[in-house]
Design a protein around this motif. Structure first.
Motif, PDB file in Angstrom:
ATOM      1  N   ALA A 203       0.802  -1.231   0.000  1.00  0.00           N
ATOM      2  CA  ALA A 203       0.000   0.000   0.000  1.00  0.00           C
ATOM      3  C   ALA A 203       0.828   1.270   0.000  1.00  0.00           C
ATOM      4  CB  ALA A 203      -0.942  -0.006   1.210  1.00  0.00           C
ATOM      5  N   TYR A 204       2.111   1.182  -0.305  1.00  0.00           N
ATOM      6  CA  TYR A 204       2.921   2.394  -0.391  1.00  0.00           C
ATOM      7  C   TYR A 204       2.596   3.138  -1.692  1.00  0.00           C
ATOM      8  CZ  TYR A 204       5.430   0.216   3.475  1.00  0.00           C
ATOM      9  OH  TYR A 204       5.740  -0.370   4.672  1.00  0.00           O
ATOM     10  N   GLU A 205       2.962   4.411  -1.734  1.00  0.00           N
ATOM     11  CA  GLU A 205       2.551   5.296  -2.826  1.00  0.00           C
ATOM     12  C   GLU A 205       2.876   4.742  -4.203  1.00  0.00           C
ATOM     13  OE1 GLU A 205       1.138   9.048  -2.401  1.00  0.00           O
ATOM     14  OE2 GLU A 205       0.322   7.385  -1.238  1.00  0.00           O
ATOM     15  N   GLU A 206       4.095   4.258  -4.382  1.00  0.00           N
ATOM     16  CA  GLU A 206       4.532   3.829  -5.704  1.00  0.00           C
ATOM     17  C   GLU A 206       3.789   2.604  -6.212  1.00  0.00           C
ATOM     18  OE1 GLU A 206       7.061   2.000  -2.525  1.00  0.00           O
ATOM     19  OE2 GLU A 206       6.430   4.046  -3.011  1.00  0.00           O
ATOM     20  N   SER A 207       3.058   1.930  -5.327  1.00  0.00           N
ATOM     21  CA  SER A 207       2.311   0.737  -5.700  1.00  0.00           C
ATOM     22  C   SER A 207       0.838   1.049  -5.964  1.00  0.00           C
ATOM     23  CB  SER A 207       2.432  -0.317  -4.595  1.00  0.00           C
ATOM     24  OG  SER A 207       1.744  -1.502  -4.921  1.00  0.00           O
ATOM     25  N   MET A 208       0.190   1.779  -5.065  1.00  0.00           N
ATOM     26  CA  MET A 208      -1.255   2.000  -5.162  1.00  0.00           C
ATOM     27  C   MET A 208      -1.625   3.244  -5.979  1.00  0.00           C
ATOM     28  SD  MET A 208      -2.212   3.410  -1.313  1.00  0.00           S
ATOM     29  CE  MET A 208      -3.901   3.845  -1.689  1.00  0.00           C
ATOM     30  N   ARG A 209      -0.632   4.044  -6.347  1.00  0.00           N
ATOM     31  CA  ARG A 209      -0.903   5.271  -7.092  1.00  0.00           C
ATOM     32  C   ARG A 209      -0.594   5.056  -8.567  1.00  0.00           C
ATOM     33  NH1 ARG A 209       1.394  11.065  -4.817  1.00  0.00           N
ATOM     34  NH2 ARG A 209       0.135  12.426  -6.155  1.00  0.00           N
ATOM     35  N   VAL A 210      -1.410   5.627  -9.462  1.00  0.00           N
ATOM     36  CA  VAL A 210      -1.278   5.361 -10.896  1.00  0.00           C
ATOM     37  C   VAL A 210      -1.404   6.640 -11.711  1.00  0.00           C
ATOM     38  CG1 VAL A 210      -2.102   2.972 -10.767  1.00  0.00           C
ATOM     39  CG2 VAL A 210      -3.758   4.842 -11.050  1.00  0.00           C
ATOM     40  N   PRO A 211      -0.888   6.626 -12.945  1.00  0.00           N
ATOM     41  CA  PRO A 211      -1.131   7.760 -13.846  1.00  0.00           C
ATOM     42  C   PRO A 211      -2.572   7.728 -14.349  1.00  0.00           C
ATOM     43  CG  PRO A 211       0.048   6.019 -15.000  1.00  0.00           C
ATOM     44  CD  PRO A 211      -0.061   5.579 -13.567  1.00  0.00           C
ATOM     45  N   LEU A 212      -3.179   8.886 -14.483  1.00  0.00           N
ATOM     46  CA  LEU A 212      -4.519   8.994 -15.057  1.00  0.00           C
ATOM     47  C   LEU A 212      -4.625  10.340 -15.775  1.00  0.00           C
ATOM     48  CD1 LEU A 212      -7.338   7.983 -15.590  1.00  0.00           C
ATOM     49  CD2 LEU A 212      -8.023   8.740 -13.295  1.00  0.00           C
ATOM     50  N   LEU A 213      -4.767  10.257 -17.096  1.00  0.00           N
ATOM     51  CA  LEU A 213      -4.861  11.431 -17.959  1.00  0.00           C
ATOM     52  C   LEU A 213      -6.136  11.335 -18.785  1.00  0.00           C
ATOM     53  CD1 LEU A 213      -1.194  11.220 -19.332  1.00  0.00           C
ATOM     54  CD2 LEU A 213      -1.966  12.626 -17.405  1.00  0.00           C
ATOM     55  N   VAL A 214      -6.775  12.471 -19.020  1.00  0.00           N
ATOM     56  CA  VAL A 214      -7.990  12.492 -19.838  1.00  0.00           C
ATOM     57  C   VAL A 214      -7.882  13.653 -20.825  1.00  0.00           C
ATOM     58  CG1 VAL A 214     -10.497  12.434 -19.859  1.00  0.00           C
ATOM     59  CG2 VAL A 214      -9.278  11.662 -17.812  1.00  0.00           C
ATOM     60  N   TYR A 215      -8.123  13.342 -22.092  1.00  0.00           N
ATOM     61  CA  TYR A 215      -7.961  14.325 -23.166  1.00  0.00           C
ATOM     62  C   TYR A 215      -9.265  14.437 -23.938  1.00  0.00           C
ATOM     63  CZ  TYR A 215      -5.920  16.406 -27.443  1.00  0.00           C
ATOM     64  OH  TYR A 215      -5.620  17.212 -28.515  1.00  0.00           O
ATOM     65  N   ALA A 216      -9.866  15.611 -23.927  1.00  0.00           N
ATOM     66  CA  ALA A 216     -11.110  15.853 -24.650  1.00  0.00           C
ATOM     67  C   ALA A 216     -11.158  17.327 -25.027  1.00  0.00           C
ATOM     68  CB  ALA A 216     -12.317  15.472 -23.790  1.00  0.00           C
ATOM     69  N   PRO A 217     -10.609  17.695 -26.194  1.00  0.00           N
ATOM     70  CA  PRO A 217     -10.498  19.112 -26.574  1.00  0.00           C
ATOM     71  C   PRO A 217     -11.819  19.868 -26.580  1.00  0.00           C
ATOM     72  CG  PRO A 217      -9.201  17.721 -28.049  1.00  0.00           C
ATOM     73  CD  PRO A 217     -10.011  16.795 -27.197  1.00  0.00           C
ATOM     74  N   SER A 218     -12.945  19.167 -26.732  1.00  0.00           N
ATOM     75  CA  SER A 218     -14.227  19.867 -26.818  1.00  0.00           C
ATOM     76  C   SER A 218     -14.732  20.377 -25.477  1.00  0.00           C
ATOM     77  CB  SER A 218     -15.284  18.959 -27.451  1.00  0.00           C
ATOM     78  OG  SER A 218     -15.468  17.805 -26.653  1.00  0.00           O
ATOM     79  N   PHE A 219     -14.257  19.792 -24.347  1.00  0.00           N
ATOM     80  CA  PHE A 219     -14.777  20.289 -23.074  1.00  0.00           C
ATOM     81  C   PHE A 219     -13.778  20.291 -21.924  1.00  0.00           C
ATOM     82  CE2 PHE A 219     -15.821  15.742 -22.995  1.00  0.00           C
ATOM     83  CZ  PHE A 219     -15.458  15.360 -21.710  1.00  0.00           C
ATOM     84  N   ILE A 220     -12.577  19.767 -22.105  1.00  0.00           N
ATOM     85  CA  ILE A 220     -11.565  19.829 -21.048  1.00  0.00           C
ATOM     86  C   ILE A 220     -10.549  20.911 -21.400  1.00  0.00           C
ATOM     87  CG2 ILE A 220      -9.702  18.614 -19.852  1.00  0.00           C
ATOM     88  CD1 ILE A 220     -11.196  16.036 -20.169  1.00  0.00           C
ATOM     89  N   GLU A 221     -10.385  21.873 -20.513  1.00  0.00           N
ATOM     90  CA  GLU A 221      -9.430  22.945 -20.754  1.00  0.00           C
ATOM     91  C   GLU A 221      -7.999  22.417 -20.681  1.00  0.00           C
ATOM     92  OE1 GLU A 221      -9.958  26.234 -18.173  1.00  0.00           O
ATOM     93  OE2 GLU A 221     -12.108  26.448 -18.586  1.00  0.00           O
ATOM     94  N   PRO A 222      -7.119  22.878 -21.558  1.00  0.00           N
ATOM     95  CA  PRO A 222      -5.717  22.463 -21.499  1.00  0.00           C
ATOM     96  C   PRO A 222      -5.104  22.753 -20.128  1.00  0.00           C
ATOM     97  CG  PRO A 222      -6.149  23.608 -23.548  1.00  0.00           C
ATOM     98  CD  PRO A 222      -7.381  23.775 -22.707  1.00  0.00           C
ATOM     99  N   GLY A 223      -4.285  21.821 -19.671  1.00  0.00           N
ATOM    100  CA  GLY A 223      -3.595  22.010 -18.406  1.00  0.00           C
ATOM    101  C   GLY A 223      -4.463  21.858 -17.172  1.00  0.00           C
ATOM    102  N   THR A 224      -5.615  21.214 -17.297  1.00  0.00           N
ATOM    103  CA  THR A 224      -6.496  21.019 -16.146  1.00  0.00           C
ATOM    104  C   THR A 224      -5.845  20.093 -15.124  1.00  0.00           C
ATOM    105  OG1 THR A 224      -8.531  21.375 -17.413  1.00  0.00           O
ATOM    106  CG2 THR A 224      -8.723  20.082 -15.393  1.00  0.00           C
ATOM    107  N   LYS A 225      -5.844  20.520 -13.869  1.00  0.00           N
ATOM    108  CA  LYS A 225      -5.312  19.706 -12.776  1.00  0.00           C
ATOM    109  C   LYS A 225      -6.470  19.320 -11.859  1.00  0.00           C
ATOM    110  CE  LYS A 225      -1.035  20.631 -14.082  1.00  0.00           C
ATOM    111  NZ  LYS A 225      -0.216  19.617 -14.791  1.00  0.00           N
ATOM    112  N   VAL A 226      -6.652  18.032 -11.678  1.00  0.00           N
ATOM    113  CA  VAL A 226      -7.680  17.535 -10.758  1.00  0.00           C
ATOM    114  C   VAL A 226      -6.973  17.044  -9.506  1.00  0.00           C
ATOM    115  CG1 VAL A 226      -9.502  15.834 -10.386  1.00  0.00           C
ATOM    116  CG2 VAL A 226      -9.236  16.907 -12.644  1.00  0.00           C
ATOM    117  N   ASP A 227      -7.211  17.709  -8.395  1.00  0.00           N
ATOM    118  CA  ASP A 227      -6.541  17.372  -7.142  1.00  0.00           C
ATOM    119  C   ASP A 227      -7.308  16.343  -6.316  1.00  0.00           C
ATOM    120  OD1 ASP A 227      -4.330  19.159  -7.463  1.00  0.00           O
ATOM    121  OD2 ASP A 227      -5.650  20.825  -6.929  1.00  0.00           O
ATOM    122  N   GLN A 228      -8.592  16.173  -6.571  1.00  0.00           N
ATOM    123  CA  GLN A 228      -9.399  15.265  -5.770  1.00  0.00           C
ATOM    124  C   GLN A 228      -8.947  13.809  -5.942  1.00  0.00           C
ATOM    125  OE1 GLN A 228     -10.585  17.746  -7.619  1.00  0.00           O
ATOM    126  NE2 GLN A 228     -12.348  18.743  -6.666  1.00  0.00           N
TER     127      GLN A 228
END
Length: 502
Positions: free
Chosen positions: A335-360
């Motif tokens: 359960a350490y960070e490097e194991s349970m944490r993953v990359p997650l990126l979402v790309y949708a030019p029609s409604f996601i602003e460039p450079g959006t950061k989701v902290d939740q």
């Protein structure tokens, strides 16, 4: 006044258009890709992932993305069902998939989506049989191989030779599916890469590109080292890394199972009981990742050339993380960070602003409801995750501030105990279930490398007790107050670990 009215009208029409839009969705999943192994994260010096970097720069980066279990089959089942592992019961890499489980692409099919699966399934069996919810099916048995694979294409075995590389082949099939689709229906593509699962084998065009890349050892790598540790003198090699310091370390309260695992199958001193050397192993991982990054680029280029970007949403995610020496460990499961944490990126030019950061905090249990929300498909009542589509659109909504984690002891890997964890934006509490061992509490702001276990500190006692109650309240609420067991006949043979036992 007139200008305000026009702006309100445009806003209304835009929202109404989104509500009616039937977006195509491409979900790209990588294997064992840790959250910080992307060029823009600036963690692995010299690593280049231009296509992932582009997704982050021009789309949304979910900075706090976690899996509910850092293991292939449970994570994949959670993605497909919107359920925590204890709810869908695929809690390890051998557990069967219950017949009553429904995968979210089935609901998309019912609403007219054309669906295709391309790649590693690895859930419930070692077979490559076509699974429900997909019109087009390309997969392989078990973990598959990187070169010259035999693929199951809609049930027909197709073998490849001439140094065919699996990441390229799977991408070819995904692009072919989009090319041959019916133009009057939306589509869903699930591109599930073998990369970067070990044994890491990069494409020939990428082999050696990181041969001079140095490795900066994580501060926790030597916390569990003894004088006999194989890697205590490793860093005399040409890599000459700099070990970051300055963080408090509590050597007395490192769990015994973590100390012991350093010298086991999933530790840096024994590394799969085989012959991999740490630095080549590390570099092979990063070179193998290049094939996955190129796949992302090929998908985006196809969407651009075919005028599909404005009505398509592209997800990129890892099924779990991977350790490179943290706490003296390799692999995942813990359960350490490097194991349970993953990359997650979402790309949708029609409604996601460039450079959006989701902290939740977003977990893999949220993927299915989010994709169904994008597809305008009603969320099934049994889903335990939630749609984070509003977060991608920078809308303020009630949202969790905790990630919950579970891992169940595996017969094949007895050195890692069952454990449950809860992570807030500041603290992580790990309950090491099933052994008379110490539990763990970390202040992630003061101790990002999880080296100073606070569990015995009197001033943190109530905090730890509160987190433990949260874990068991969560398990009770979501139907997880049981330890899944299976007959030994279903377990893999590991006679080398248990001699003369019955």
């Amino acid at each position: 006044m007139k200008k305000i009215f026009i702006l309100l009208l445009i806003s209304f029409l835009t929202c109404d258009l989104f509500a009616q839009q039937r977006y195509n969705v491409v979900f790209i999943l990588a294997d064992d890709h840790r959250y910080d192994a992307m060029g823009f994260m600036d963690k692995f010096k010299g690593l280049k992932t231009p296509n992932m970097d582009m997704l982050a720069a021009n789309g949304a980066h979910i900075k706090n993305a976690f899996v509910a279990t850092a293991l292939c089959s449970p994570s994949r089942a959670t993605i497909l069902t919107g359920l925590y592992p204890h709810a869908h019961t695929v809690v390890d890499n051998q557990s069967p998939v219950p017949d009553n489980l429904r995968f979210f692409p089935e609901y998309m099919q019912q609403q007219g989506y054309q669906t295709g699966f391309f790649g590693k399934w690895h859930m419930g069996s070692d077979g490559a049989e076509k699974q429900r919810g997909f019109d087009q099916w390309v997969s392989f048995r078990g973990q598959g191989v990187y070169y010259n694979p035999t693929l199951s294409v809609n049930g027909k075995a197709v073998s490849y030779k001439d140094s065919s590389y699996v990441s390229d082949l799977l991408t070819d099939y995904a692009l072919e599916f989009m090319t041959k689709r019916k133009r009057d229906k939306p589509f869903f593509v699930y591109l599930s890469h073998k990369g970067v699962h070990l044994d890491f084998v990069p494409a020939k065009r990428h082999k050696g590109m990181y041969e001079n890349l140095t490795f900066n050892a994580p501060p926790s790598m030597f916390n569990t080292a003894t004088d006999s540790s194989d890697y205590i003198d490793l860093w005399k090699e040409k890599s000459n890394p700099k070990i970051q310091g300055g963080y408090p370390v509590n050597h007395n309260d490192i769990p015994k199972w973590v100390r012991n695992q350093r010298d086991s199958y999933h530790g840096v001193d024994k590394m799969y009981y085989g012959t991999p050397k740490f630095l080549p192993f590390y570099r092979d991982y990063l070179e193998t990742l290049m094939g996955v990054d190129e796949s992302v680029g090929r998908v985006i280029d196809y969407l651009k050339k075919n005028n599909l970007l404005q009505n398509t949403v592209v997800f990129y995610m890892g099924d779990n993380g991977f350790s490179f020496g943290e706490h003296g460990l390799i692999d995942k499961r813990h359960a350490y960070e490097e194991s349970m944490r993953v990359p997650l990126l979402v790309y949708a030019p029609s409604f996601i602003e460039p450079g959006t950061k989701v902290d939740q905090v977003v977990q893999n249990v949220d993927i299915a409801p989010t994709i169904l929300d994008i597809a305008r498909v009603p969320k099934p009542g049994n889903f335990q995750g939630s749609s984070f589509l509003p977060l991608l659109k920078k809308q303020s909504i009630p949202w969790r501030d905790r990630a919950f984690y579970e891992y169940y002891w595996e017969y094949a890997y007895p050195q890692t105990p069952s454990m449950f964890a809860v992570r807030s934006d500041r603290y992580k509490y790990i309950f090491n279930y099933g052994n008379w061992e110490i539990n763990e509490l970390y202040d992630l702001k003061a101790d990002p490398y999880e080296m100073n276990n606070l569990i015995r500190k009197p001033e943190h006692a109530q905090l730890a007790l509160g987190f433990r109650k949260e874990i068991f309240d969560w398990l009770e609420k979501t139907g997880g107050l049981q330890i899944p067991l299976r007959p030994l006949k279903d377990q893999p043979r590991i006679d080398h670990l248990y001699k003369d036992t019955y």
